[in-house]
Design an enzyme around this catalytic site. Structure first.
Site, PDB file in Angstrom:
ATOM      1  CB  SER A 121      -0.877  -0.010   1.251  1.00  0.00           C
ATOM      2  OG  SER A 121      -1.413   1.268   1.459  1.00  0.00           O
ATOM      3  CD  GLU A 152      11.511   7.167   1.000  1.00  0.00           C
ATOM      4  OE1 GLU A 152      12.651   7.683   0.946  1.00  0.00           O
ATOM      5  OE2 GLU A 152      11.326   5.947   1.105  1.00  0.00           O
ATOM      6  CB  CYS A 172       3.358  -2.765  17.301  1.00  0.00           C
ATOM      7  SG  CYS A 172       2.971  -2.423  15.613  1.00  0.00           S
TER       8      CYS A 172
END
Lengths: 641, 171
Positions: free
Chosen positions: A358, A405, A568
């Site tokens: 994604s 980026e 996580c």
């Protein structure tokens, strides 16, 4: 289901991959047991059980160092030696399989003396600078030295460091002077995570844990997951700590310092303050952070909800192109992009599949981009003076926020990533006793969150949150009517790789949020949404191989990947130690927090709706959100020039 | 040019993997063969081998760094390993060492500029009754005296290796 994972590639030799001795499984099937005595206490165990396990069953503690619950056996440190009556030499309890009715002594004078000498020998090669070491007090070697009465350096000590500290990586710092060669990090990197960055290089007293060709960690295929940090018994591995910079920003009156906190560290930070695992300190932490001097405390869950809306819309757009328009070039299944360790893993190992990932940024980065644009504008702040800090359970997030980026707003989206351990240190430094803090709420305008964001922290959470939103957008039916309490049980659990099918029986009208993108849902009527979930890059590799081979996972529409075992909550920035029980306790805390929220679906979050109304006016996946909330990836490959 | 060199090397390694198999246990024979042919195992080689055998490059590096008969950096076509353990020491290995260093113009651990000879120490070659002993590639020389050193080196230079340098001959 597990049989379906073709190419069950097992890299390590069999003797290393099984954590316990294989005979146990056979013995259990045949029901064969053996009775042994440990320190005079008889105990019956299945044939092939190790002495360590038998002793644990009796509640007898045998000290260990190289042994770890998550990892395969090594038997290299010899700290766990015991006396097996009749054997000439001492035996390592962790790797001694019981095959006969033996008599074991765990603390005879011979054993105690040997252990003390073994620890002395470990210390003679360990550059111990305990006062300045970040693992001091939490160090397993230090604890063993205390326990076995090592009161002087019988075999000498290192007077000066032997190796240069490798701080090249944004995430993991390696100080091999403190390494005792227990090889936990090697087994973590090769067997648990299948990344293969660390190995023992050299021989004899020149052995050193190092990378391919001894290159700096930043130049090799390290995915920054930090699992090695969590398993290192000493201070040899640690995260790259930016707390001094964060303090400097807090102390600078011209800076507006905001922090976002993720759900996993909130569920685990109590462990750093002596609480048992599984106690979330979300609202106590808000107060503590304000006392530390942060100007605003926000909830990453808001951005997680935003991620779900963006990522869910992206999925629906891909599905529309594939199913309604019959476009064969659409990259399906879509992969999640929230786990920065996973993103770097796929960049290195499966660069051909980057189209599947994604393009939505992770919640941390989305939040940063909004803080430096929307938040700065509405509060009349100069984005240059806004310092964004993120509390994450993750060492890879430090790398992510430094990706070139990630500057869509014109500024670095997130300035500093802090791990749970580092923030605990900051809170302690500020003289704040976290567990005794009064509770307080998050700051507006991003204060409201939903249960969907909270469960991002556990494996399957992103998928569950996405399902809640996507199914409700498409069917128009409340998710509670499809799944009891909106708990999408098929995607929960701790299995390495999971697969679920969710039929879409009826479709509803297109909700206003995405009406500029879709005319109707008719093309989805009667379709079955196929989803996959996996955690730990070793499982990710199996799923990717399955997709390559055209197996069941290649038929999926959406797959959640998490780089760390457990998701996580088992991240590389979480408190040490870690093991399956601790991770399960943290997961319980996270799911309990989810249930406590009134709104449990991302697209119903009023703050998210508000952001789309006032700022991201193009709607999900619109031009503005594409500029700020989406990113691109770099095919890196695994060859090092 | 560089690329074609790499492609050639890759082809060669694929052929070796076909010959020795692609299990973990094929690693040693492949590495030994590469060492025999190229007198070193380069970074690129290690990564290709890792790819072919489904290992991690760092595991291959770990093996190469473990064995002293496998080299990362180029070694000479003839590796002379002189035993430095106690019986050879007493039998006068120091004189042999000086003679070797003099004749080759290098010290132990170095390679001659023409890439022909490398001098290394070895720990016990198992020839304690016939010391001083030295090994030239895989051929053993015992009761070596400084006078014999010249002859041994000359033989290497002239015959260009009747032993263990088949690869050099092929090229």
């Amino acid at each position: 289901m597990k049989d379906d994972l073709v190419n069950q590639r097992v890299r390590a030799p069999k003797s290393q991959t099984v954590r316990t001795v294989e005979a146990i499984q056979y013995a259990k099937a045949r029901g064969e047991t053996v009775t042994l005595t440990v320190d005079g206490n008889p105990v019956e165990v299945p044939l092939g059980t190790t002495v360590l396990e038998a002793a644990r069953k009796l509640g007898i503690r045998i000290p260990t160092l190289c042994y770890h619950d998550d990892l395969c056996l090594a038997g290299v440190c010899r700290v766990c030696v015991v006396e097996v009556v009749g054997q000439r030499t001492l035996q390592a309890a962790c790797s001694y399989p019981i095959t006969a009715p033996i008599e074991v002594r765990t603390h005879s004078p011979h054993v105690r003396r040997a252990r003390r000498h073994i620890i002395d020998l470990l210390l003679s090669e360990h550059y111990g600078e305990c006062y300045t070491c970040n693992r001091s007090v939490g160090c397993e070697l230090q604890a063993l030295a205390m326990e076995y009465g090592v009161d002087f350096f019988r075999f000498g000590r290192l007077a000066r460091p032997r190796y240069e500290i490798d701080a090249s990586s944004h995430s993991v710092v390696r100080d091999m002077n403190k390494c005792v060669l227990c090889r936990r990090c090697i087994r973590t990197c090769i067997d648990l995570q299948e990344v293969g960055v660390l190995e023992a290089i050299g021989r004899g007293n020149r052995t050193k844990v190092s990378t391919f060709l001894d290159k700096p960690l930043a130049d090799v295929i390290c995915i920054n997951c930090g699992q090695c940090i969590n398993r290192c018994p000493t201070g040899a591995l640690r995260a790259n700590d930016p707390t001094d910079d964060v303090w400097a920003a807090i102390d600078d009156p011209s800076k507006h310092v905001v922090i976002q906190t993720a759900p996993s560290p909130r569920a685990a930070i109590g462990e750093c303050f002596g609480l048992p695992p599984g106690k979330a300190l979300t609202f106590e932490l808000n107060t503590a952070l304000r006392r530390c001097g942060f100007d605003k405390v926000f909830d990453t869950n808001f951005a997680a909800d935003l991620t779900i809306v963006e990522e869910g819309t992206e999925l629906l757009l891909r599905l529309k192109r594939a199913l309604a328009e019959g476009d064969k070039s659409v990259a399906l299944p879509q992969f999640t992009s929230c786990s920065p360790g996973w993103v770097k893993y796929i960049e290195h190992f499966y660069p051909d599949y980057l189209d599947h990932v994604s393009s939505a940024k992770s919640p941390q980065q989305m939040f940063g981009a909004l803080l430096k644009t929307y938040y700065a504008e509405t509060n009349r702040l100069d984005p240059r003076d806004v310092v964004t800090v993120a509390l994450m359970p993750c060492s890879a997030k430090k790398f992510e926020c430094n990706r070139p980026e990630m500057c869509a707003s014109g500024y670095k989206d997130i300035d500093y990533g802090l791990t749970t351990r580092e923030l605990a240190k900051m809170i302690r430094e500020a003289g704040v006793d976290l567990p005794r803090m009064p509770k307080s709420e998050f700051d507006d305008p991003f204060g409201t969150a939903t249960g969907s964001g909270v469960i991002f922290g556990a494996t399957g959470g992103v998928m569950e949150a996405a399902i809640r939103t996507v199914l409700e957008l498409v069917t128009g039916t409340k998710i509670e009517d499809l799944y009891e309490h909106a708990d999408v049980m098929p995607v929960r659990g701790f299995d390495g790789a999971r697969y679920a099918e969710l039929p879409i029986r009826a479709v509803g009208p297109v909700p206003p949020l995405v009406e500029n993108l879709f005319a109707d849902w008719d093309w989805l009527r009667g379709a079955t949404l196929k989803v996959g979930v996996c955690h730990g890059t070793a499982n990710a590799m199996k799923v990717m191989e399955n997709i390559k081979a055209g197996g069941r996972f290649s038929q999926c529409h959406f797959i959640e990947f998490m780089a760390c075992p457990g998701g996580c909550l088992g991240g590389g920035g979480q408190p040490t130690p870690t093991n399956p029980e601790i991770r399960a306790a943290r997961a319980n805390a996270i799911y309990a927090e989810d249930r406590s929220y009134e709104v449990r679906k991302a697209h119903e979050n009023p703050a998210v709706v508000e952001v789309y109304r006032r700022f991201l006016t193009g709607g999900p996946c619109g031009p503005k959100s594409h500029k700020l909330l989406h990113t691109h990836y770099t095919p890196r490959g695994k060859y090092i020039a | 040019m560089l690329l074609t060199e790499r492609e050639r090397l890759r082809e060669e390694l694929i052929a070796l993997a076909d010959q020795f198999g692609r299990q973990r246990s094929s690693l040693m024979p492949i590495l030994q063969e590469v060492e025999r042919r190229h007198f070193r195992i380069s970074e690129y080689c290690m990564q290709v081998i890792a790819d072919l055998l489904d290992l991690h490059p760092v595991e291959v590096h770990s093996v190469v760094s473990f064995y002293s008969f496998l080299d990362e950096s180029p070694r000479g076509q003839f590796v002379i390993r002189l035993c430095r353990t106690i019986t050879c020491e007493m039998a006068g290995k120091d004189h042999v060492a000086r003679q070797l260093e003099n004749d080759l113009g290098i010290t132990f651990g170095q390679t001659t500029p023409d890439g022909k000879f490398t001098l290394q120490w070895a720990n016990c070659l198992g020839m304690c009754d016939q010391g001083p002993a030295l090994l030239v590639n895989d051929q053993i020389f015992t009761r070596v005296t400084p006078e014999r050193v010249h002859g041994i080196l000359q033989e290497c230079r002239q015959t260009f290796g009747v032993h263990a340098v088949a690869g050099a001959k092929e090229r």
